[in-house]
Design a protein around this motif. Structure first.
Motif, PDB file in Angstrom:
ATOM      1  N   THR A 146      -3.195  44.384  79.261  1.00  0.00           N
ATOM      2  CA  THR A 146      -4.585  43.972  79.508  1.00  0.00           C
ATOM      3  C   THR A 146      -4.705  43.320  80.885  1.00  0.00           C
ATOM      4  N   ALA A 147      -3.738  42.461  81.222  1.00  0.00           N
ATOM      5  CA  ALA A 147      -3.757  41.776  82.520  1.00  0.00           C
ATOM      6  C   ALA A 147      -3.712  42.783  83.666  1.00  0.00           C
ATOM      7  N   GLU A 148      -2.938  43.848  83.503  1.00  0.00           N
ATOM      8  CA  GLU A 148      -2.825  44.878  84.539  1.00  0.00           C
ATOM      9  C   GLU A 148      -4.175  45.545  84.797  1.00  0.00           C
ATOM     10  N   VAL A 149      -4.857  45.919  83.716  1.00  0.00           N
ATOM     11  CA  VAL A 149      -6.161  46.582  83.855  1.00  0.00           C
ATOM     12  C   VAL A 149      -7.194  45.617  84.427  1.00  0.00           C
ATOM     13  N   GLU A 150      -7.231  44.400  83.887  1.00  0.00           N
ATOM     14  CA  GLU A 150      -8.213  43.414  84.374  1.00  0.00           C
ATOM     15  C   GLU A 150      -7.933  42.999  85.813  1.00  0.00           C
ATOM     16  N   GLY A 151      -6.647  42.891  86.178  1.00  0.00           N
ATOM     17  CA  GLY A 151      -6.291  42.563  87.562  1.00  0.00           C
ATOM     18  C   GLY A 151      -6.740  43.650  88.519  1.00  0.00           C
ATOM     19  N   ARG A 152      -6.574  44.908  88.108  1.00  0.00           N
ATOM     20  CA  ARG A 152      -7.017  46.039  88.935  1.00  0.00           C
ATOM     21  C   ARG A 152      -8.533  46.018  89.095  1.00  0.00           C
ATOM     22  N   LEU A 153      -9.241  45.776  87.986  1.00  0.00           N
ATOM     23  CA  LEU A 153     -10.714  45.730  88.056  1.00  0.00           C
ATOM     24  C   LEU A 153     -11.196  44.597  88.959  1.00  0.00           C
ATOM     25  N   PHE A 154     -10.531  43.441  88.874  1.00  0.00           N
ATOM     26  CA  PHE A 154     -10.941  42.318  89.699  1.00  0.00           C
ATOM     27  C   PHE A 154     -10.720  42.626  91.183  1.00  0.00           C
ATOM     28  N   ALA A 155      -9.524  43.138  91.514  1.00  0.00           N
ATOM     29  CA  ALA A 155      -9.223  43.476  92.917  1.00  0.00           C
ATOM     30  C   ALA A 155     -10.185  44.536  93.437  1.00  0.00           C
ATOM     31  N   ALA A 156     -10.458  45.554  92.616  1.00  0.00           N
ATOM     32  CA  ALA A 156     -11.397  46.607  93.031  1.00  0.00           C
ATOM     33  C   ALA A 156     -12.801  46.034  93.208  1.00  0.00           C
ATOM     34  N   GLY A 157     -13.184  45.135  92.315  1.00  0.00           N
ATOM     35  CA  GLY A 157     -14.505  44.512  92.419  1.00  0.00           C
ATOM     36  C   GLY A 157     -14.642  43.678  93.686  1.00  0.00           C
ATOM     37  N   VAL A 158     -13.608  42.898  93.999  1.00  0.00           N
ATOM     38  CA  VAL A 158     -13.632  42.075  95.221  1.00  0.00           C
ATOM     39  C   VAL A 158     -13.794  42.967  96.444  1.00  0.00           C
ATOM     40  N   HIS A 159     -12.975  44.020  96.530  1.00  0.00           N
ATOM     41  CA  HIS A 159     -13.038  44.899  97.703  1.00  0.00           C
ATOM     42  C   HIS A 159     -14.346  45.683  97.753  1.00  0.00           C
ATOM     43  N   GLY A 160     -14.846  46.089  96.591  1.00  0.00           N
ATOM     44  CA  GLY A 160     -16.140  46.777  96.559  1.00  0.00           C
ATOM     45  C   GLY A 160     -17.266  45.886  97.040  1.00  0.00           C
ATOM     46  N   LEU A 161     -17.240  44.619  96.638  1.00  0.00           N
ATOM     47  CA  LEU A 161     -18.285  43.684  97.071  1.00  0.00           C
ATOM     48  C   LEU A 161     -18.160  43.361  98.564  1.00  0.00           C
ATOM     49  N   LEU A 162     -16.933  43.283  99.063  1.00  0.00           N
ATOM     50  CA  LEU A 162     -16.760  43.083 100.511  1.00  0.00           C
ATOM     51  C   LEU A 162     -17.338  44.268 101.279  1.00  0.00           C
ATOM     52  N   TYR A 163     -17.114  45.473 100.755  1.00  0.00           N
ATOM     53  CA  TYR A 163     -17.666  46.664 101.401  1.00  0.00           C
ATOM     54  C   TYR A 163     -19.193  46.648 101.320  1.00  0.00           C
TER      55      TYR A 163
END
Length: 197
Positions: A146-163
């Protein structure tokens, strides 16, 4: 006999170059155009950076140092509120006008060379964010899968919002999105069974 290199000059030049590039792109960057824009000789740029590729690599390194993930070891031991405060502090630093321009340059460099050195630097940057996010959840009792999936979603969300911030410049809405993402991420730890001491 050659003059010894002024070690202070190169960081000063890089700072000036980043200022100059605030409203320009990397695609059209040349020693000549940069020298004219900075009011210096192109020889000085060649002397300090060697080649255009080396100059762009150093620009990207400077940009990415400002977008780096927080140190994993420091983050893993933080309680949820401390993690939240640290993330909000980092986010606020990236929401400045200069932060937005640095992000734009970083995205541009990664897109120019997705399989090469610049793309690799960007992948490493993204991976570091994912590692911190996954590691913190695991340290707070979330199952590894679960941590792996949630960590990926968080990192993707951060980078998506920066973009998104690069595209729109809307700091208020982008920050609102980040706060929601962060709260949802932290709720995963809050809903996880507590680890045995």
């Amino acid at each position: 006999m050659a003059r010894p290199q002024n070690l202070q000059r190169k960081p000063q030049l890089l700072a000036g170059i980043l200022d100059y590039l605030q409203d320009k792109n990397l695609a059209g960057l040349s020693f000549r155009s940069l020298a004219e824009g900075l009011g210096i000789s192109s020889y000085m740029l060649v002397y300090h950076f060697g080649s255009r590729e080396q100059l762009v690599a150093e620009i990207v390194a400077q940009v990415q140092s400002g977008l780096a993930a927080p140190p994993r070891d420091q983050m893993l031991h933080l309680a949820p509120e401390g993690f939240r405060e640290q993330m909000l502090r980092l986010w606020s630093r990236s929401m400045t006008v200069r932060g937005r321009q640095l992000q734009r340059l970083g995205f541009e460099a990664a897109m120019q060379d997705p399989g090469g050195a610049f793309g690799t630097h960007s992948a490493d940057l993204y991976g570091a964010w994912q590692d911190v996010a996954t590691g913190w959840l695991q340290a707070n009792g979330v199952a590894p899968e679960t941590a792996e999936v949630e960590g990926r979603l968080f990192a993707a969300g951060v980078h998506g919002l920066l973009y998104e911030h690069v595209l729109t410049g809307d700091t208020e809405q982008t920050t609102a999105g980040f706060r929601l993402l962060l709260d949802r991420y932290l709720s995963k730890a809050a809903s996880s069974p507590t680890l045995e001491p």
